[in-house]
Scaffold this motif. Sequence first.
Motif, mmCIF file in Angstrom:
data_model
loop_
_atom_site.group_PDB
_atom_site.id
_atom_site.type_symbol
_atom_site.label_atom_id
_atom_site.label_comp_id
_atom_site.label_asym_id
_atom_site.label_seq_id
_atom_site.Cartn_x
_atom_site.Cartn_y
_atom_site.Cartn_z
ATOM 1 N N VAL A 1 0.867 -1.181 0.000
ATOM 2 C CA VAL A 1 0.000 0.000 0.000
ATOM 3 C C VAL A 1 0.901 1.227 0.000
ATOM 4 O O VAL A 1 1.726 1.403 0.895
ATOM 5 C CB VAL A 1 -0.939 0.023 1.231
ATOM 6 C CG1 VAL A 1 -1.787 1.283 1.241
ATOM 7 C CG2 VAL A 1 -1.815 -1.218 1.255
ATOM 8 N N GLY A 2 0.720 2.086 -1.005
ATOM 9 C CA GLY A 2 1.497 3.319 -1.060
ATOM 10 C C GLY A 2 2.997 3.103 -1.074
ATOM 11 O O GLY A 2 3.748 3.888 -0.505
ATOM 12 N N GLY A 3 3.461 2.044 -1.705
ATOM 13 C CA GLY A 3 4.884 1.775 -1.801
ATOM 14 C C GLY A 3 5.465 1.023 -0.612
ATOM 15 O O GLY A 3 6.621 0.628 -0.628
ATOM 16 N N ALA A 4 4.687 0.840 0.449
ATOM 17 C CA ALA A 4 5.163 0.091 1.620
ATOM 18 C C ALA A 4 4.591 -1.327 1.570
ATOM 19 O O ALA A 4 3.396 -1.503 1.321
ATOM 20 C CB ALA A 4 4.735 0.782 2.902
#
Length: 150
Positions: free
Chosen positions: A19-22
Amino acid sequence: PCHGSDCLVDKITVVNVTVGGASAYYSLVPSACVELAFYDDAKLVRSYGEGEGEFACSDPRVTAAGAACCSTQSEALANALCEYSGELVTFETADARCNMCTLHIGVVDGSECGIDGSFTWLNDACEVQAQVATDGKVAIIHPASTSPQF
């Protein structure tokens, strides 16, 4: 519902959520349950690694071993086949993926499946063994052996 190759596996044990690059990995922690210790139609599984490997008897209905398919060069060699690294499958799934196999006694390469040193299914029957203690308690025993006739 499943999507893509997720639909081809017996059990998903680790999920990567981004999610969101994490990214975060989540592991399956199965709920407590009871499985019968004695079962019909037991099948041999074999571990691979250094030396001859070990044989054991396993319940074909549980995800206990990986799939390895006979090589086209020889029935004695096999190639690991998986949907993801470390995948364990039921005997039925292994057989469906490798229905041309009758027996294999060695793995050519299992590194991409992460099964080096782990068990893979063999298309051979075995007998479940038990021991009875002097107090009457019964236990299943899983002797690992270097011989398929343990």
